[in-house]
Design a protein around this motif. Structure first.
Motif, mmCIF file in Angstrom:
data_model
loop_
_atom_site.group_PDB
_atom_site.id
_atom_site.type_symbol
_atom_site.label_atom_id
_atom_site.label_comp_id
_atom_site.label_asym_id
_atom_site.label_seq_id
_atom_site.Cartn_x
_atom_site.Cartn_y
_atom_site.Cartn_z
ATOM 1 N N ARG A 28 24.805 -13.780 22.079
ATOM 2 C CA ARG A 28 25.667 -14.329 21.031
ATOM 3 C C ARG A 28 25.298 -15.785 20.729
ATOM 4 O O ARG A 28 25.280 -16.213 19.562
ATOM 5 C CB ARG A 28 27.129 -14.233 21.491
ATOM 6 N N LEU A 51 22.137 -15.838 18.779
ATOM 7 C CA LEU A 51 22.364 -15.336 17.429
ATOM 8 C C LEU A 51 22.924 -16.420 16.517
ATOM 9 O O LEU A 51 22.610 -16.459 15.323
ATOM 10 C CB LEU A 51 23.327 -14.142 17.487
ATOM 11 N N SER A 52 23.738 -17.308 17.075
ATOM 12 C CA SER A 52 24.394 -18.313 16.242
ATOM 13 C C SER A 52 23.655 -19.652 16.197
ATOM 14 O O SER A 52 23.831 -20.424 15.255
ATOM 15 C CB SER A 52 25.825 -18.553 16.755
ATOM 16 N N PRO A 91 17.449 -15.940 14.623
ATOM 17 C CA PRO A 91 18.575 -15.236 15.248
ATOM 18 C C PRO A 91 18.164 -13.957 15.977
ATOM 19 O O PRO A 91 18.842 -13.531 16.915
ATOM 20 C CB PRO A 91 19.499 -14.922 14.067
ATOM 21 N N GLY A 118 25.418 -9.529 14.320
ATOM 22 C CA GLY A 118 26.653 -10.292 14.305
ATOM 23 C C GLY A 118 27.874 -9.392 14.203
ATOM 24 O O GLY A 118 28.879 -9.597 14.901
ATOM 25 N N ARG A 166 30.795 -8.902 17.227
ATOM 26 C CA ARG A 166 32.231 -9.144 17.056
ATOM 27 C C ARG A 166 33.051 -7.952 17.526
ATOM 28 O O ARG A 166 34.064 -8.102 18.203
ATOM 29 C CB ARG A 166 32.541 -9.465 15.590
#
Length: 334
Positions: free
Chosen positions: A292, A295-296, A301, A231, A235
């Motif tokens: 992504r 992952l969310s 994840p 994560g 970002r």
């Protein structure tokens, strides 16, 4: 009665191929594929354009791609290692550093490029063709020597007790590459060098960081820590991708004005290679978005690692294309 199986004879309970061996074979195949791009790319890119390739285009493109890859590995390790330290409950385990090997490979590539510069950008056929002393007399020669010495220093720093100090010689390589890509004879060379500096730095952190993040997750047993590291990387990678896109578009418009860019993207070797790179970066962005989302939203994840691995493969091809771009003739500003 217990019996011992004969060597070379496998029974039904024998394990299959070792994952480590399969990964090694995959890496060798990937390296071979990436090497074919600068070796075979010039003839395909130049076909039908009427442009002439400079001497040694294939070798220079391959050496430049190797140099870029050698730059990505240690910078990515330093970047992700710093991120990993900020993850709560992160295991202290780290994968073995590839930085010393990358510095050695980069040193050889930089030495090969310096030998080309020493002969007046011609391919040397024997040691007698080299003019090492002449490197000190030209701007390109001094930059080539700086890269050779910087990779040697980075290797020593990587083997020292403070491996983080290698960031300084690696930064010198980035600066030298940015200056080399924009000679003083071009229009506003400092602006071009600044764009290349940001572009190359962000690309190195993105490519090398993703590779090291996946290597780190393989050694971590903690699922929560692994998801947190991915994560954090995701970002920062979004910001890096935005910077890469902005500087790449700006640099392209400086070399191919907006009113001619469509023609040059298909009618020049540089434009064709650039178009291929843009398409691959778009595919990478799609894979990053997929990772992504997993992952969310996924129950596990770490299933995001699958598209991330595919992203590394495509990024290796992008690095090879970047090396090819540096060897192709720059398009003419109409």
């Amino acid at each position: 009665m217990l019996t011992r199986s004969s060597p070379g004879v496998s029974d039904g309970s024998a394990p299959g191929p070792r994952p480590g061996l399969a990964r090694a074979v995959a890496v060798v195949a990937l390296v071979a594929l990436a090497a074919l791009i600068p070796l075979l790319g010039p003839s395909a890119a130049l076909h039908g354009t009427g442009e002439a390739a400079a001497p040694g285009t294939r070798g220079i493109g391959l050496l430049r791609a190797v140099l870029f890859a050698a730059l990505c590995v240690p910078l990515g390790e330093l970047f992700v290692d710093r991120l990993a330290r900020s993850v709560p409950g992160a295991p202290p385990v780290r994968p073995r550093s590839w930085a010393p090997y990358a510095a050695g490979v980069g040193f050889v590539a930089a030495l090969g490029l310096a030998s080309v510069v020493s002969t007046g950008n011609l391919v040397p056929h024997s040691p007698a063709d080299l003019d090492v002393g002449g490197l000190y007399a030209s701007r390109d020669g001094k930059l080539a020597l700086l890269e050779v010495n910087a990779f040697a220093a980075a290797g020593l720093c990587a083997l020292s007790r403070r491996p983080a100090s290698q960031v300084w010689p690696l930064a010198a390589v980035v600066v030298a590459e940015a200056l080399r890509a924009h000679p003083t004879t071009e229009y506003s060379p400092l602006l071009g060098s600044g764009l290349t500096l940001v572009h190359l730095t962000c690309a190195s952190l993105w490519v090398g960081g993703l590779l090291y993040a996946l290597r780190t997750l393989r050694g971590w047993g903690a699922r929560e820590a692994g998801a947190a590291l991915l994560g954090l990387y995701a970002r920062v990678a979004a910001v890096l991708l935005a910077a890469i896109t902005a500087t790449g578009v700006w640099s392209s418009l400086r070399r191919m004005p907006s009113d001619t860019i469509l023609d040059q993207l298909t009618g020049t070797a540089y434009g064709r290679a650039l178009l291929a790179k843009v398409l691959l970066v778009a595919a990478v962005a799609g894979l990053a978005l997929w990772a992504r989302i997993r992952l969310s939203r996924a129950a596990d994840p770490l299933t995001a690692c699958s598209p991330a691995r595919a992203e590394v493969v495509v990024l290796s091809v992008v690095v090879a294309l970047s090396g090819l771009l540096t060897a192709l003739p720059v398009p003419i500003r109409w």
